[in-house]
Structure formats: C-alpha cells, structure tokens
Write a protein that holds these residues in place. Structure first.
Motif, PDB file in Angstrom:
ATOM      1  N   TYR A   1      -4.790  99.700  -6.086  1.00  0.00           N
ATOM      2  CA  TYR A   1      -5.979  99.814  -6.938  1.00  0.00           C
ATOM      3  C   TYR A   1      -6.897  98.622  -6.719  1.00  0.00           C
ATOM      4  O   TYR A   1      -6.436  97.542  -6.340  1.00  0.00           O
ATOM      5  CB  TYR A   1      -5.586  99.847  -8.419  1.00  0.00           C
ATOM      6  N   ALA A   2      -8.195  98.862  -7.001  1.00  0.00           N
ATOM      7  CA  ALA A   2      -9.153  97.756  -6.951  1.00  0.00           C
ATOM      8  C   ALA A   2      -9.909  97.711  -8.271  1.00  0.00           C
ATOM      9  O   ALA A   2     -10.263  98.748  -8.819  1.00  0.00           O
ATOM     10  CB  ALA A   2     -10.135  97.969  -5.803  1.00  0.00           C
ATOM     11  N   VAL A   3     -10.118  96.497  -8.765  1.00  0.00           N
ATOM     12  CA  VAL A   3     -11.027  96.320  -9.901  1.00  0.00           C
ATOM     13  C   VAL A   3     -12.315  95.781  -9.304  1.00  0.00           C
ATOM     14  O   VAL A   3     -12.302  94.794  -8.567  1.00  0.00           O
ATOM     15  CB  VAL A   3     -10.449  95.316 -10.930  1.00  0.00           C
ATOM     16  N   VAL A   4     -13.402  96.470  -9.578  1.00  0.00           N
ATOM     17  CA  VAL A   4     -14.693  96.047  -9.036  1.00  0.00           C
ATOM     18  C   VAL A   4     -15.640  95.767 -10.194  1.00  0.00           C
ATOM     19  O   VAL A   4     -15.858  96.629 -11.043  1.00  0.00           O
ATOM     20  CB  VAL A   4     -15.299  97.140  -8.125  1.00  0.00           C
ATOM     21  N   GLU A   5     -16.130  94.528 -10.233  1.00  0.00           N
ATOM     22  CA  GLU A   5     -17.111  94.179 -11.268  1.00  0.00           C
ATOM     23  C   GLU A   5     -18.483  94.123 -10.617  1.00  0.00           C
ATOM     24  O   GLU A   5     -18.720  93.307  -9.723  1.00  0.00           O
ATOM     25  CB  GLU A   5     -16.746  92.823 -11.884  1.00  0.00           C
ATOM     26  N   PHE A   6     -19.370  95.005 -11.030  1.00  0.00           N
ATOM     27  CA  PHE A   6     -20.741  94.989 -10.513  1.00  0.00           C
ATOM     28  C   PHE A   6     -21.571  93.965 -11.284  1.00  0.00           C
ATOM     29  O   PHE A   6     -21.243  93.599 -12.414  1.00  0.00           O
ATOM     30  CB  PHE A   6     -21.382  96.375 -10.677  1.00  0.00           C
ATOM     31  N   SER A   7     -22.689  93.547 -10.661  1.00  0.00           N
ATOM     32  CA  SER A   7     -23.578  92.612 -11.369  1.00  0.00           C
ATOM     33  C   SER A   7     -24.277  93.315 -12.518  1.00  0.00           C
ATOM     34  O   SER A   7     -24.620  92.698 -13.514  1.00  0.00           O
ATOM     35  CB  SER A   7     -24.649  92.061 -10.429  1.00  0.00           C
TER      36      SER A   7
ATOM     37  N   GLN B   1       2.453  82.724 -16.876  1.00  0.00           N
ATOM     38  CA  GLN B   1       1.269  83.044 -17.672  1.00  0.00           C
ATOM     39  C   GLN B   1       0.411  84.129 -17.023  1.00  0.00           C
ATOM     40  O   GLN B   1       0.476  84.365 -15.812  1.00  0.00           O
ATOM     41  CB  GLN B   1       0.437  81.791 -17.888  1.00  0.00           C
ATOM     42  N   LEU B   2      -0.383  84.778 -17.838  1.00  0.00           N
ATOM     43  CA  LEU B   2      -1.283  85.817 -17.329  1.00  0.00           C
ATOM     44  C   LEU B   2      -2.278  85.183 -16.372  1.00  0.00           C
ATOM     45  O   LEU B   2      -2.751  84.077 -16.611  1.00  0.00           O
ATOM     46  CB  LEU B   2      -2.049  86.463 -18.483  1.00  0.00           C
ATOM     47  N   THR B   3      -2.599  85.893 -15.310  1.00  0.00           N
ATOM     48  CA  THR B   3      -3.610  85.395 -14.388  1.00  0.00           C
ATOM     49  C   THR B   3      -4.984  85.856 -14.889  1.00  0.00           C
ATOM     50  O   THR B   3      -5.082  86.756 -15.722  1.00  0.00           O
ATOM     51  CB  THR B   3      -3.400  85.976 -12.978  1.00  0.00           C
ATOM     52  N   GLU B   4      -6.023  85.230 -14.363  1.00  0.00           N
ATOM     53  CA  GLU B   4      -7.385  85.648 -14.702  1.00  0.00           C
ATOM     54  C   GLU B   4      -7.562  87.139 -14.419  1.00  0.00           C
ATOM     55  O   GLU B   4      -8.150  87.879 -15.192  1.00  0.00           O
ATOM     56  CB  GLU B   4      -8.393  84.874 -13.839  1.00  0.00           C
ATOM     57  N   GLU B   5      -7.039  87.575 -13.261  1.00  0.00           N
ATOM     58  CA  GLU B   5      -7.213  88.968 -12.848  1.00  0.00           C
ATOM     59  C   GLU B   5      -6.478  89.904 -13.803  1.00  0.00           C
ATOM     60  O   GLU B   5      -6.988  90.955 -14.162  1.00  0.00           O
ATOM     61  CB  GLU B   5      -6.682  89.171 -11.419  1.00  0.00           C
ATOM     62  N   ASN B   6      -5.293  89.494 -14.220  1.00  0.00           N
ATOM     63  CA  ASN B   6      -4.521  90.340 -15.125  1.00  0.00           C
ATOM     64  C   ASN B   6      -5.249  90.480 -16.465  1.00  0.00           C
ATOM     65  O   ASN B   6      -5.306  91.564 -17.046  1.00  0.00           O
ATOM     66  CB  ASN B   6      -3.118  89.752 -15.320  1.00  0.00           C
ATOM     67  N   ILE B   7      -5.823  89.385 -16.938  1.00  0.00           N
ATOM     68  CA  ILE B   7      -6.552  89.453 -18.216  1.00  0.00           C
ATOM     69  C   ILE B   7      -7.773  90.366 -18.050  1.00  0.00           C
ATOM     70  O   ILE B   7      -8.074  91.193 -18.911  1.00  0.00           O
ATOM     71  CB  ILE B   7      -6.983  88.050 -18.699  1.00  0.00           C
ATOM     72  N   SER B   8      -8.448  90.257 -16.915  1.00  0.00           N
ATOM     73  CA  SER B   8      -9.621  91.108 -16.678  1.00  0.00           C
ATOM     74  C   SER B   8      -9.228  92.577 -16.660  1.00  0.00           C
ATOM     75  O   SER B   8      -9.945  93.427 -17.201  1.00  0.00           O
ATOM     76  CB  SER B   8     -10.268  90.763 -15.340  1.00  0.00           C
ATOM     77  N   LEU B   9      -8.086  92.867 -16.045  1.00  0.00           N
ATOM     78  CA  LEU B   9      -7.624  94.255 -15.989  1.00  0.00           C
ATOM     79  C   LEU B   9      -7.330  94.760 -17.414  1.00  0.00           C
ATOM     80  O   LEU B   9      -7.612  95.907 -17.760  1.00  0.00           O
ATOM     81  CB  LEU B   9      -6.385  94.350 -15.096  1.00  0.00           C
ATOM     82  N   ARG B  10      -6.782  93.886 -18.242  1.00  0.00           N
ATOM     83  CA  ARG B  10      -6.494  94.265 -19.634  1.00  0.00           C
ATOM     84  C   ARG B  10      -7.780  94.596 -20.385  1.00  0.00           C
ATOM     85  O   ARG B  10      -7.848  95.587 -21.113  1.00  0.00           O
ATOM     86  CB  ARG B  10      -5.737  93.125 -20.339  1.00  0.00           C
ATOM     87  N   PHE B  11      -8.794  93.772 -20.193  1.00  0.00           N
ATOM     88  CA  PHE B  11     -10.074  94.070 -20.852  1.00  0.00           C
ATOM     89  C   PHE B  11     -10.677  95.358 -20.302  1.00  0.00           C
ATOM     90  O   PHE B  11     -11.320  96.113 -21.026  1.00  0.00           O
ATOM     91  CB  PHE B  11     -11.060  92.896 -20.683  1.00  0.00           C
ATOM     92  N   LEU B  12     -10.464  95.596 -19.013  1.00  0.00           N
ATOM     93  CA  LEU B  12     -11.009  96.829 -18.425  1.00  0.00           C
ATOM     94  C   LEU B  12     -10.322  98.059 -19.020  1.00  0.00           C
ATOM     95  O   LEU B  12     -10.975  99.055 -19.347  1.00  0.00           O
ATOM     96  CB  LEU B  12     -10.865  96.793 -16.893  1.00  0.00           C
ATOM     97  N   VAL B  13      -9.006  97.982 -19.212  1.00  0.00           N
ATOM     98  CA  VAL B  13      -8.294  99.130 -19.804  1.00  0.00           C
ATOM     99  C   VAL B  13      -8.833  99.389 -21.222  1.00  0.00           C
ATOM    100  O   VAL B  13      -9.062 100.538 -21.614  1.00  0.00           O
ATOM    101  CB  VAL B  13      -6.757  98.899 -19.799  1.00  0.00           C
ATOM    102  N   CYS B  14      -9.076  98.321 -21.979  1.00  0.00           N
ATOM    103  CA  CYS B  14      -9.666  98.494 -23.326  1.00  0.00           C
ATOM    104  C   CYS B  14     -11.021  99.186 -23.220  1.00  0.00           C
ATOM    105  O   CYS B  14     -11.352 100.085 -24.002  1.00  0.00           O
ATOM    106  CB  CYS B  14      -9.876  97.144 -24.008  1.00  0.00           C
TER     107      CYS B  14
END
Ligand code: CTP
Ligand code: MG
Length: 561
Positions: free
Chosen positions: A91-97, A179-192
């Motif tokens: 999977y890829a998480v892509v954050e657009f501007s 500890q949670l990585t930055e990427e893992n936290i971002s993925l958590r916010f994305l799921v929310c």
C-alpha cells in the motif's frame, strides 16, 4: 540510539508527519528549544487531521516501482509526501498538496466490474492501482522502501537491549524501537479520515478523532486505534437569539445521551459493515459502559474501536501527552513498564481482569509525582496554571489543563532511569493497595472510596475507578512481579553487562533480565498447569545462574518463545 530516540520524541512533539529530512532537522531544532515546541496538543492533532484529508490510500500491484508510481499519481496533483508499507499486499499513503487533487484522482477512477458478485458503488479514498495491458510486464527494478508498522519480536528486542552500555540506554533503545513512527501515526489519522467520509453521509460536519495511545505519545507499533465520532461541531454554540423570528431544526429525540449515542453508533456501525471498504469483522458493542463499534481495518492492519461522545477520554489522552512532554524520562519509563508488564502477562490484548496499559501508565505517572523531588506536577497544579481559554467542562467534570507548557516549572530531579526503574518496583512492591487509592489529581494516595482491589481514580471523572476491572489475583501478580524485579535490580550480575560469550551473544542483563520468564509468575498463576514446582528461592537461584551466563537457561528459553 539515545540521541535517535530523542530526535524521534521531538519529531512526535512537533507533529511533522512525513517531513523530509531537512524539514525534520529544522523542526527538531526548533522543538528542542524552550518547552520542546510551542505547538499545543490540539494544534498538532489539527495539523495531522488536515494532512489526512489531503491524503489517499492506494493498494499497489505487486511489481510496482516507485518512479512509475509517482509519475502516474502525480499527474493528478502535486504530491507533498508519500510512503509505502506492506499489509495484505503493498500500500501507499499519498498526501497531496491540495485537496483538489483527490477530486482529480477520483475523476480518473472507476468502479470495478466484479464477476458473479456485485459491488457497492461507494467512492472512497481507498483506491486500487492496477496494471492494464503491457504495463504488467514491468518489474520493480528499484525496490520499494517499506515502512514498518509492527513492533519487532521480543527476542530481537532483547538482543538489541543487551548490546546497550547502560540501563538508561536500554530504556531509550526500547522506546526507539517500539514507539509509533510518524508514518504510522499518519496512517492512523488517514483511517479516521476515511471513516469520517462514511459517517459524513449522515453528519456532514462530523469529525472522527483518534485518541488513546495513537495520540498520547505512549503508543507502541501495533496498538489498537481508538477513535471517537465528534458531533459537537454540528450542535455548535447556542447562539443568542434576538427578539423576532428564529429557526431551529426539527430533531428526533432519545431518552438520554446514551440512547442517542447508541443509535448513532448503531447506524454508523451498520454503514461501516455494509459499505466500508476494507472494514471487516464489525461488532457493535452498544451495551458497554462506553458503547462502541469494533472492527478490523484490513488495508492498514489496525484493530479499531469507534466510540461517540467521548470527549473526556480525549482529554485524558491530552493529559498523558502533556506529562510525556514534560520530561523525556516519563516516556522511557512508561514504555519499559508497559513492555515488562506485557511480557509477564500483567497486561493482555484480551479484555478481562488484567491491568490495562492506561492504568499502568497512570501508576507510572503517580510514582513520578511521589518522588522526593517530584518529577511531575499534580493534575491540580496543571489546572491552576490554565488560562481562561483553557477552561474545559465536560458533562459537569472539570477537565481544564494548562495548554501553554512553558508556564510549568519543574523541580530539579536528576534521577537516572535505572534508579527510577528500580524504585518504581520498590514503590509498588510495598504500596498499601488494600487501603489506598492512586490519585494523580492530588499527587498523593487517598483513602479508598470503595472496595475494588486496585483503585485508581479517573483523573477527570473522579467518581470512576480506572482499574475497576482488576481482580485480587491480578493485583497480587503485579505486586509479586514488582518485588521480584526490585530484587533482581539489586543484584550485581543484573546491573552489569558481562562480556559477550561469542560475537553476538551477550548474557541478559539490566532491563533484559527483567524480561525473562519470572519466578513470581510461575508460582502465582492459579489454574495453570505447571510441569514442576520448585520452591521460589531455588527458582530465583536458577534464574540468577542463567543471568550469570553459566548456562543458556532462561535466556535461551525466552528466545525460543
Ligand atoms: N480510558 C479511560 N478509562 C479506562 C480505560 C480507557 O478513560 N478505564 C481512556 C483513556 O484515555 C485511554 C483510552 O480510553 O487512553 C483508550 O483506552 P485503551 O485502548 O484501553 O488504552 P490506550 O491508552 O489506548 O493503550 P493501548 O496501547 O493498550 O491501546
Ligand atoms: Mg488503545
């Protein structure tokens, strides 16, 4: 490693999800000044939430290569950040501007045709990238860098810990690895954010916010994702109405807040079950004290608990975050105690009469408040320092805490982590649990208001006991293990690292020794069939022998586990 851990801690504080290396260093340096970053808890959450709204989750074909992926996806808009990880596939998480790019991407996306079955035509931001025709021949010439979303195995962990030079370094290393990585936290916010899109069909202004260990800075990779559906933005403030005509919505009414929460969660739970891409095993647990919908989000691998109307729990997450931010030793000690408790079965992933991580964290905080030179202030003190704008009353509970952390003056406490660890075990090995209650609001034990074996006052809902579920057996196991660990940390063999037996094998010492199978545990667990029952002193002797490195004994056993 210690420095790395510090760096990671600061990254978490600054909330710079997916930051590039240069950005990270800049933000890190900024954060290390004064009160380690001025951003408040809510500002950090808001930033992450906004990033998640500009993000998509893309399931990739197996032989994708990064360049090809980025070339194709960036046709739809400028990519601010991205990362890859492996769950059930890549999977890829892509954050657009910009959020507009998501509309552009969706415009190019089709509902799949499924043979023999039918698709729910729900257009979410969980998207599959597929090869068509010739493209599928391409191979992944540049291998993808995959982010890790699960903690390392315990035997791998102990190997890392054994190689450290001091117990203090061991605790820092443990935090760094768990500890949670930055990427893992971002993925958590994305799921929310993805779930919010489902709930928004009924409540367009709603927000789904993560709380608990995702945001309280004590989260370990692999921990569950606690979320709550926030409908407060819909009700808004009751505006003062002038004389004349006014409008209000005609609404359906329930008999209580609880019944309204239950019916909202029931409907959202049904939607998640029927329409939620990747959401499986949905269970509605609406009769619990705090009604919830539990499910697994397959693409992220997160076990999710969705509640509603749970702002007090959010406030306790903020409180833990604040305590974690005040002194780096707090997080290190909490991570070590949580790991120690998990290894010895003091905590469990199955709900029951066990002590929970939340209770355990409060126990650590209380211990740090009870030092001769308190390492942490009381909750009452944090409330007294608050500005009028920090005032927060939820359902009649005063949940006010200061948001400007530079106002907090800490006492000079120079205890090493080794000393704190040792004294934590001594403190709780001798605590008067039978008569006293743990109270982090006052920073002092209080007389128990009721007869639960373990009484930890909920910091905000003060009439509640956070550890009401804990039974006498579990409390006794905790106390016995504390005593045993305190004893182990007095032994010369445990405190010092001995020479490596071979290139890589260092006999367990320090924190590693505390993670070995315990004497107290084997002797204390009722109902479990044990092969042999040695007297406790004899078993301690055996354990000590194995620590001295005379035999592979306990260490080898653990590695095999
Ligand atoms: N909570 C609470 N009272 C309890 C249990 C939980 O107020 N008796 C709140 C706390 O804010 C806690 C959150 O609910 O942080 C989530 O609970 P839980 O998932 O059990 O704890 P976490 O802190 O998220 O830890 P874990 O890593 O075990 O999930
Ligand atoms: Mg949790």
């Amino acid at each position: 490693l210690g420095q790395k851990a510090d760096l990671r801690a600061r990254q978490i504080l600054t909330g710079c999800a997916f930051a590039t290396k240069a950005q990270t260093v800049k933000k890190t340096l900024q954060a290390s000044t004064a009160a380690a970053g001025k951003e408040s808890f809510s500002a950090i959450q808001e930033e992450r939430r906004e990033q998640a709204e500009r993000s998509v989750l893309i399931s990739c074909p197996p032989n994708i290569n990064q360049k090809r992926f980025l070339d194709y996806i960036s046709k739809h808009g400028n990519i601010q950040n991205h990362f890859f990880y492996q769950s059930y596939g890549i999977y890829a998480v892509v954050e657009f501007s910009s959020k507009d790019s998501i509309a552009a991407l969706k415009a190019n996306c089709t509902i799949p045709y499924v043979q023999h079955e039918a698709a729910v035509p729900f257009k979410s931001r969980l998207i599959s990238l597929k090869w068509t025709g010739q493209g599928s021949q391409a191979n992944a010439s540049n291998t993808l860098k995959l982010q890790k979303h699960l903690p390392i195995a315990i035997n791998e962990l102990t190997q890392h810990l054994s190689k450290q030079e001091s117990i203090d370094q061991q605790l820092q290393c443990l935090t760094d690895l768990y500890q949670l990585t930055e990427e893992n936290i971002s993925l958590r916010f994305l799921v929310c954010s993805l779930l919010r899109d489902i709930a928004a069909a009924y409540f367009p202004e709603c927000i789904i916010r993560p709380f608990g260990s995702t945001v309280n800075s004590f989260g370990k990779l692999g921990c569950d994702l606690d979320m709550f559906l926030d409908l407060d933005g819909i009700s808004g403030q009751n505006k003062k109405k002038g004389p004349g005509l006014s409008l209000e919505y005609h609404v359906k009414q329930g008999t209580s807040e609880r019944t309204v929460t239950q019916s909202v969660l029931s409907v959202i739970g049904e939607c998640v079950d029927q329409f939620g891409p990747g959401c499986v095993g949905v269970q509605k647990i609406l009769n619990a004290r705090c009604p919830l919908v539990r499910f697994a989000h397959q693409p992220s691998g997160f076990q999710c608990d969705l509640t509603a109307n749970n702002r007090v729990a959010m406030k306790s997450s903020e409180l833990l975050f604040v305590f974690g931010k005040l002194d780096v030793r707090v997080r290190h000690l909490v991570f070590a105690i949580r790991c120690w408790a998990r290894v010895h079965g003091i905590t469990s992933s199955i709900p029951g009469a066990w002590i929970t991580n939340f209770s355990l964290t409060v126990l650590v905080l209380f211990f740090l408040q009870r030092r001769k030179q308190p390492l942490l202030p009381t909750l009452d003190h944090l409330r007294d320092l608050a500005d009028p704008s920090d005032q927060c009353i939820i359902e009649g509970n005063d949940c006010t805490i200061v948001s400007d952390l530079s106002k907090i003056t800490l006492q000079k406490n120079t205890d090493t982590l080794e000393k704190l660890l040792q004294e934590f075990f001594e403190f709780y090995g001798n605590f008067a649990f039978s008569s006293m209650s743990i109270n982090i609001r006052k920073g002092k034990e209080q007389n128990k208001p009721e007869s639960s074996p373990l009484h930890i006052q909920n910091p905000f809902e003060t009439s509640l006991n956070v550890s009401k579920n804990v039974n006498t057996t579990q409390l006794e196991r905790f106390v016995a293990l504390c005593r045993e660990s305190a004893w182990l940390l007095e032994q010369k063999e445990v405190l010092t690292r001995s020479a490596a037996q071979s290139a890589d094998v260092i006999p367990p010492w320090g924190l590693t020794a505390l993670l070995l199978p315990s004497v107290a545990q084997s002797a204390g667990v009722k109902g479990r069939r044990k092969k042999k029952h040695h007297p406790a002193s004899e078993r301690i002797k055996t354990l000590l022998e194995s620590l001295k490195g005379n035999s592979g004994g306990a260490g080898a056993k653990q590695n095999a586990a």
